[in-house]
Scaffold this motif. Sequence first.
Motif, mmCIF file in Angstrom:
data_model
loop_
_atom_site.group_PDB
_atom_site.id
_atom_site.type_symbol
_atom_site.label_atom_id
_atom_site.label_comp_id
_atom_site.label_asym_id
_atom_site.label_seq_id
_atom_site.Cartn_x
_atom_site.Cartn_y
_atom_site.Cartn_z
ATOM 1 N N TYR A 1 0.847 -1.193 0.000
ATOM 2 C CA TYR A 1 0.000 0.000 0.000
ATOM 3 C C TYR A 1 0.882 1.242 0.000
ATOM 4 N N ILE A 2 1.466 1.510 -1.134
ATOM 5 C CA ILE A 2 2.325 2.689 -1.252
ATOM 6 C C ILE A 2 1.723 3.700 -2.233
ATOM 7 N N GLY A 3 0.420 3.570 -2.453
ATOM 8 C CA GLY A 3 -0.285 4.529 -3.285
ATOM 9 C C GLY A 3 -0.778 3.940 -4.593
ATOM 10 N N LEU A 4 -1.705 4.651 -5.216
ATOM 11 C CA LEU A 4 -2.261 4.272 -6.510
ATOM 12 C C LEU A 4 -1.936 5.342 -7.537
ATOM 13 N N GLN A 5 -1.795 4.922 -8.761
ATOM 14 C CA GLN A 5 -1.524 5.845 -9.855
ATOM 15 C C GLN A 5 -2.667 5.767 -10.855
ATOM 16 N N ALA A 6 -3.390 6.872 -11.008
ATOM 17 C CA ALA A 6 -4.513 6.899 -11.943
ATOM 18 C C ALA A 6 -4.019 6.840 -13.386
ATOM 19 N N CYS A 7 -4.701 6.062 -14.205
ATOM 20 C CA CYS A 7 -4.358 5.961 -15.628
ATOM 21 C C CYS A 7 -5.113 7.054 -16.383
ATOM 22 N N SER A 8 -4.671 8.283 -16.212
ATOM 23 C CA SER A 8 -5.443 9.424 -16.711
ATOM 24 C C SER A 8 -4.620 10.422 -17.520
ATOM 25 N N GLU A 9 -3.433 10.029 -17.933
ATOM 26 C CA GLU A 9 -2.553 10.960 -18.647
ATOM 27 C C GLU A 9 -3.223 11.546 -19.887
ATOM 28 N N ALA A 10 -3.991 10.727 -20.587
ATOM 29 C CA ALA A 10 -4.605 11.176 -21.840
ATOM 30 C C ALA A 10 -5.727 12.181 -21.620
#
Length: 308
Positions: free
Chosen positions: A237-246
């Motif tokens: 649990y070191i964080g989430l990265q949103a797949c939102s670059e586009a």
Amino acid sequence: MENIYDIVIVGAGPAGMTAAIYAIRANMRVLLLDRLSPGGQMINTNEVENYTGAGRLSGADLAIKMFEHTQELGVAFDYKTVVDIAVGDAVKTVTCEEDATTYKTRAVILATGTVPRRLNVPGEAKWAANGISWCAICDGAQYRGRDVVVIGGGNSAVEEAIYLAGICTRVSIVTLFDLTADPKACDRLRSMPNVSVYPYQDVLEFTGEERLAGVRFKSTREDATECLVTCDGVFEYIGLQACSEAFARLGILDRSGCIEVDARMRTRVPGIFGAGDITVKHLRQIVTACADGAVAANSAASYVESLR
């Protein structure tokens, strides 16, 4: 007349596939896009036991069932990587990386999800989804009566560690700093007799030959002492990265990169909707993603009908 979809759905995880099912049943012309195999994070989950009515099955099997459902209803699907969305008055243009392919559509549902941040240390890739998990609610039950390690010290790590301490024999918390979650939650965790906390530690590797065997880490303080904790499973649990670059230039993201939506899954841009893990939300589960997808499809269909 130019060929225009009613709804293009970006992302074929549980939110996107559910949105596709609801949209096509609303007599919308639907296109479902994903750069990878349908299923999203589901396919990285060994066992799912909390999806209502499904019993125990693998995430990959559930993903296949959901995708087959979309295909039985005639949802168009293509493997594409969306890199841009241009918003017009009534028509949006979805541009893909592959040959700069574009699709015209009246509404877009963004359901690209998130990916867990990883440590990128030796052994992590080897044991990912086969000893290392990113969801205690999803995978914790298989470690009942066994020893696990939780990596991280924020709210998610502490809350999930408390849950795991209720079913596991021993829970070890390894965190780069100290526990940073809500003080009451931290106090509760520290008071549990089967919990050990290792603060200010840097994870070096995950050990094991035939199966995951332990976590080796080193103190970040001057002594730089190394330690090895044996375990049967690890939860990161070191964080989430949103797949939102586009979608960054659409102005619909919060500071963490997640999509801001209202109760009807509408963003601040008319005709653009969000669903699933990529949205700002508290609980990220398969069942909540499906619920988001149903709501988003209903809202998108209403929006399309309003244009006619």
